[in-house]
Scaffold this motif. Structure first.
Motif, PDB file in Angstrom:
ATOM      1  N   ALA A 116      52.458   5.486  78.855  1.00 56.14           N
ATOM      2  CA  ALA A 116      51.017   4.622  79.005  1.00 56.14           C
ATOM      3  C   ALA A 116      50.749   3.777  77.407  1.00 56.14           C
ATOM      4  CB  ALA A 116      49.617   5.517  79.249  1.00 56.14           C
ATOM      5  N   ALA A 117      51.077   3.834  76.988  1.00 53.78           N
ATOM      6  CA  ALA A 117      50.934   3.011  76.000  1.00 53.78           C
ATOM      7  C   ALA A 117      52.086   0.981  75.454  1.00 53.78           C
ATOM      8  CB  ALA A 117      51.433   3.238  74.913  1.00 53.78           C
ATOM      9  N   GLY A 118      52.859   1.264  76.745  1.00 53.28           N
ATOM     10  CA  GLY A 118      53.820   0.593  76.893  1.00 53.28           C
ATOM     11  C   GLY A 118      55.208   0.653  76.452  1.00 53.28           C
ATOM     12  N   PHE A 119      55.324   2.114  75.870  1.00 47.56           N
ATOM     13  CA  PHE A 119      56.730   2.461  75.160  1.00 47.56           C
ATOM     14  C   PHE A 119      57.855   2.697  76.307  1.00 47.56           C
ATOM     15  CE2 PHE A 119      54.225   2.134  71.663  1.00 47.56           C
ATOM     16  CZ  PHE A 119      54.479   1.847  70.976  1.00 47.56           C
ATOM     17  N   GLY A 120      58.991   2.342  76.392  1.00 45.89           N
ATOM     18  CA  GLY A 120      60.001   3.332  76.592  1.00 45.89           C
ATOM     19  C   GLY A 120      60.351   3.751  75.897  1.00 45.89           C
TER      20      GLY A 120
END
Length: 325
Positions: A116-120
């Protein structure tokens, strides 16, 4: 004039000027001759003067001379290196992307929040066992490491262990499992509390058994003061997650079996009447027809005769050494 030019370019130059002035002022030569003489003198002086240094060398020489004049040494002075034309400077390392601290969370929750925080997100077993991770809900995050992909996507890699397991000292290290304490001759209640306090085994995975083959545990809650003779795992063994711990107990009136017995099997307590019940809890140790499970039972055999005492007859009511007689 050429000789003066060899000694010093400045003396040669001034001598040239003086000669030209004399030729044009006091010489009776014709004008054409004076012009030719002037050009020849200049050419002769130019031939004997030293060639001027190149720009770069002149700069270094001038800087060296300046330092020498100022009292400093010109030795070892190097011009600053300039980047080669057309070479692209190497980019500075990209700082790691900032991320929340997900350690201590279940791997399932940590993945959801990181994505949700944009990490892979990637994951691995944080221990040296290198197990495949199944059921992320049953794993806990111990370590996290962020970075970037070549395409500019920020990434985070989680190192996790099974729920209830302690984290290794470093990612990829051995799990520091707690070990079985010395519980011999401690009561069941005390031993159960000590094993549960290790934190890796739930209370319902701590099992009680008898140290003697022909013994029998009373109802739960009635053997709290029984004593521990043997533990599985043994003292010093790892107490891992999902392990079932067994404590072999004996009544405090009995001692423990010999721990060095060769057969490795649980021995029997004394049973004089050989009815399967050890003597310590057999109310009729001399009557093999009476057991502690049925102490008020009747002797075997019967006949049709009546003794006038309320039915039944003969041997059926013949009950020596029982609670009925």
């Amino acid at each position: 004039m050429p000789l003066l030019g060899l000694v010093s370019e400045y003396l040669g130059f001034f001598a040239l000027l003086a000669a030209i002035v004399l030729v044009w002022k006091d010489s009776p030569w014709q004008k054409g001759t004076k012009v030719a003489a002037t050009i020849g003198a200049m050419a002769l002086l130019g031939a004997v003067l030293p060639a001027p240094p190149e720009d770069g060398a002149a700069t270094v020489t001038a800087e060296a001379d300046g330092k020498a004049a100022g009292g400093g040494s010109a030795a070892g002075v190097l011009a600053p290196a300039s980047p080669t034309a057309g070479t692209t400077p190497e980019p500075s390392p990209r700082p790691r992307p900032e991320a929340a601290d997900y350690r201590g969370m279940t791997l399932d929750d940590a993945r959801d929040r990181a994505e949700a925080a944009g990490f892979g997100v990637d994951e691995h077993d944080a221990s040296d066992e290198d197990k495949s991770i199944m059921m992320r809900l049953n794993w806990t995050v111990c370590f996290q490491k962020t970075g970037w992909t070549s395409s500019g996507t920020k990434t985070i890699d989680f190192g996790a262990v099974k729920n209830g397991a302690p984290c290794p000292a470093a990612d990829g290290g051995a799990i520091p499992w707690p070990t079985m304490p010395d519980l011999v001759w401690k009561t069941w209640k005390t031993a159960h509390q000590e094993v549960a306090a290790l934190g890796t085994v739930p209370g319902d995975h701590i099992m009680a058994s008898t140290a003697y083959l022909n013994d029998q545990l009373p109802d739960e809650g009635e053997y709290d003061d029984w004593r521990v003779c043997v533990t599985d795992p043994a003292e010093g063994g790892d107490v891992t997650v999902d392990l079932r711990v067994t404590l072999e107990l004996t009544h405090p009136d009995n001692g423990c079996p010999d721990p060095d017995r060769e057969d490795g099997d649980r021995p029997d307590l004394p049973d004089r009447d050989d009815d399967g019940d050890p003597d310590y809890r057999d109310p009729f140790p001399g009557d093999r027809n009476r057991t502690s499970a049925f102490p008020n039972g009747l002797t075997g055999g019967s006949d049709d005769s009546s003794d006038g005492n309320g039915g039944g007859g003969g041997d059926h009511w013949n009950c020596p050494r029982t609670r009925w007689c």
